[in-house]
Motif scaffolding. Structure first.
Motif, PDB file in Angstrom:
ATOM      1  N   ARG A  23       0.756  -1.346   0.209  1.00 58.02           N
ATOM      2  CA  ARG A  23       0.081   0.021  -0.015  1.00 58.02           C
ATOM      3  C   ARG A  23       0.679   1.274   0.042  1.00 58.02           C
ATOM      4  NH1 ARG A  23      -3.315  -1.228   4.357  1.00 58.02           N
ATOM      5  NH2 ARG A  23      -4.701  -2.277   3.053  1.00 58.02           N
ATOM      6  N   LYS A  26       2.509   1.823  -3.500  1.00 62.71           N
ATOM      7  CA  LYS A  26       1.254   2.158  -4.484  1.00 62.71           C
ATOM      8  C   LYS A  26       0.708   3.432  -4.362  1.00 62.71           C
ATOM      9  CE  LYS A  26      -0.237  -2.612  -5.642  1.00 62.71           C
ATOM     10  NZ  LYS A  26      -1.391  -3.660  -5.354  1.00 62.71           N
ATOM     11  N   ASN A  27       0.716   3.970  -3.065  1.00 62.95           N
ATOM     12  CA  ASN A  27       0.256   5.555  -2.580  1.00 62.95           C
ATOM     13  C   ASN A  27       1.182   6.146  -2.422  1.00 62.95           C
ATOM     14  OD1 ASN A  27      -2.736   4.620  -3.066  1.00 62.95           O
ATOM     15  ND2 ASN A  27      -1.866   2.876  -1.945  1.00 62.95           N
ATOM     16  N   ARG A  28       2.307   6.573  -3.108  1.00 62.38           N
ATOM     17  CA  ARG A  28       3.330   7.483  -2.850  1.00 62.38           C
ATOM     18  C   ARG A  28       2.879   8.879  -2.672  1.00 62.38           C
ATOM     19  NH1 ARG A  28       7.468   6.245  -0.898  1.00 62.38           N
ATOM     20  NH2 ARG A  28       9.423   5.855  -2.117  1.00 62.38           N
ATOM     21  N   ASN A  29       2.000   9.381  -3.068  1.00 61.88           N
ATOM     22  CA  ASN A  29       1.267  10.662  -2.809  1.00 61.88           C
ATOM     23  C   ASN A  29       0.776  11.065  -1.477  1.00 61.88           C
ATOM     24  OD1 ASN A  29      -0.858   8.843  -3.840  1.00 61.88           O
ATOM     25  ND2 ASN A  29      -2.217  10.320  -3.372  1.00 61.88           N
ATOM     26  N   ARG A  30       0.599   9.869  -0.811  1.00 59.23           N
ATOM     27  CA  ARG A  30       0.446  10.186   0.684  1.00 59.23           C
ATOM     28  C   ARG A  30       1.485  10.564   1.453  1.00 59.23           C
ATOM     29  NH1 ARG A  30      -3.473   4.820   0.957  1.00 59.23           N
ATOM     30  NH2 ARG A  30      -5.090   5.606  -0.448  1.00 59.23           N
ATOM     31  N   GLU A  32       4.862  11.662   0.364  1.00 59.04           N
ATOM     32  CA  GLU A  32       6.145  12.140  -0.582  1.00 59.04           C
ATOM     33  C   GLU A  32       7.535  12.209   0.297  1.00 59.04           C
ATOM     34  OE1 GLU A  32       5.386  15.192  -3.168  1.00 59.04           O
ATOM     35  OE2 GLU A  32       3.180  14.237  -3.980  1.00 59.04           O
ATOM     36  N   GLU A  62      -7.741   0.011   5.901  1.00 58.77           N
ATOM     37  CA  GLU A  62      -6.471   0.258   5.005  1.00 58.77           C
ATOM     38  C   GLU A  62      -5.685   1.339   5.528  1.00 58.77           C
ATOM     39  OE1 GLU A  62      -7.977   0.682   0.845  1.00 58.77           O
ATOM     40  OE2 GLU A  62      -9.604  -0.900   1.002  1.00 58.77           O
ATOM     41  N   ASP A  64      -2.219   3.634   6.152  1.00 60.30           N
ATOM     42  CA  ASP A  64      -1.311   3.966   5.211  1.00 60.30           C
ATOM     43  C   ASP A  64      -0.754   4.995   6.213  1.00 60.30           C
ATOM     44  OD1 ASP A  64       0.541   4.095   3.232  1.00 60.30           O
ATOM     45  OD2 ASP A  64      -0.783   4.595   1.705  1.00 60.30           O
ATOM     46  N   CYS A  80      -7.187   4.871   5.238  1.00 57.37           N
ATOM     47  CA  CYS A  80      -7.025   5.512   3.951  1.00 57.37           C
ATOM     48  C   CYS A  80      -8.081   4.599   2.874  1.00 57.37           C
ATOM     49  CB  CYS A  80      -5.795   5.571   3.226  1.00 57.37           C
ATOM     50  SG  CYS A  80      -4.801   6.675   4.165  1.00 57.37           S
ATOM     51  N   GLU A  82     -11.315   3.923   0.805  1.00 60.31           N
ATOM     52  CA  GLU A  82     -12.083   4.718  -0.084  1.00 60.31           C
ATOM     53  C   GLU A  82     -13.404   5.394   0.646  1.00 60.31           C
ATOM     54  OE1 GLU A  82     -14.170   4.504  -4.207  1.00 60.31           O
ATOM     55  OE2 GLU A  82     -12.525   3.563  -3.983  1.00 60.31           O
ATOM     56  N   GLU A 134      -6.384  12.875  -1.124  1.00 62.20           N
ATOM     57  CA  GLU A 134      -7.346  12.034  -2.146  1.00 62.20           C
ATOM     58  C   GLU A 134      -8.819  12.415  -1.647  1.00 62.20           C
ATOM     59  OE1 GLU A 134      -6.465   7.711  -2.168  1.00 62.20           O
ATOM     60  OE2 GLU A 134      -4.301   8.188  -2.062  1.00 62.20           O
TER      61      GLU A 134
END
Length: 188
Positions: A23, A26-30, A32, A62, A64, A80, A82, A134
């Motif tokens: 996770r 896959k979710n580097r934007n969370r 950086e 989930e 993160d 995190c 959805e 997000e």
């Protein structure tokens, strides 16, 4: 239950760390600029927190990494998923609200369940921070920490995202809905 009895088997630890790593990647934007190796080192140093992360995962949160506290050297995890975690819906706000219901009581309250899991409900500010990463809760809503002045009068607050905006609403603390749960945070 005390924390010493809240342990995962080595297989469960391995599986959880694999899920968290996947996770994270896959979710580097969370997160950086952060590296999984540093998060893993912190988790290995605070192995007792894995039980709580597993509870977050098992109830559909989930979890993160969403931040890092430079002063305490702690990584900050939020739920995190959805939508509001499936295993944490149909709950009133707190124990007082649960006790006040004479009929059709929910199975638990958000505050009780969070405490049993070892997490804290997100504050309104934390919820808004999460929404900057997000878009969450487009079909559900999540209880957030309620100011004492509102709670004293019998209310509680929750948030969601509609029309591309994050909204804060109020309800009676004893209310509960199939589409309302809660999101939590954990510092490791």
């Amino acid at each position: 239950m005390n924390n010493s009895s809240k342990k995962l088997s080595s297989k469960e630890v391995e599986e959880l760390l694999s899920v968290l790593k996947d996770r994270f990647e896959k979710n580097r934007n969370r997160h950086e600029g952060m590296e999984w190796s540093n998060v893993l080192a912190r988790l290995e140093t605070h192995i007792e927190k894995l039980w709580t992360l597993n509870e977050m995962e098992e109830t559909g949160g989930e979890p993160d990494v969403v931040g890092y506290d430079n002063q305490t050297s702690e990584y900050i995890f939020y739920d995190c998923s959805e939508e509001s975690p499936k295993g944490r819906r149909s709950l009133c706000y707190d124990q007082e609200a649960l006790e006040s219901r004479k009929q059709h009581k929910p199975k638990d309250s958000a505050v009780n369940m969070a405490a049993a899991m070892g997490i804290e409900l997100l504050t309104e500010e934390q919820y808004r921070e999460l929404q900057r990463l997000e878009k969450f809760d487009l079909k559900t809503s999540s209880w957030v920490q309620t100011p004492a002045a509102i709670r004293k009068l019998g209310g509680a607050v929750f948030c969601d995202r509609r029309y591309n905006h994050v909204f804060l609403y109020h309800n009676g603390a004893d209310s509960y809905y199939a589409a309302r749960g809660f999101r939590g945070s954990l510092r490791v």
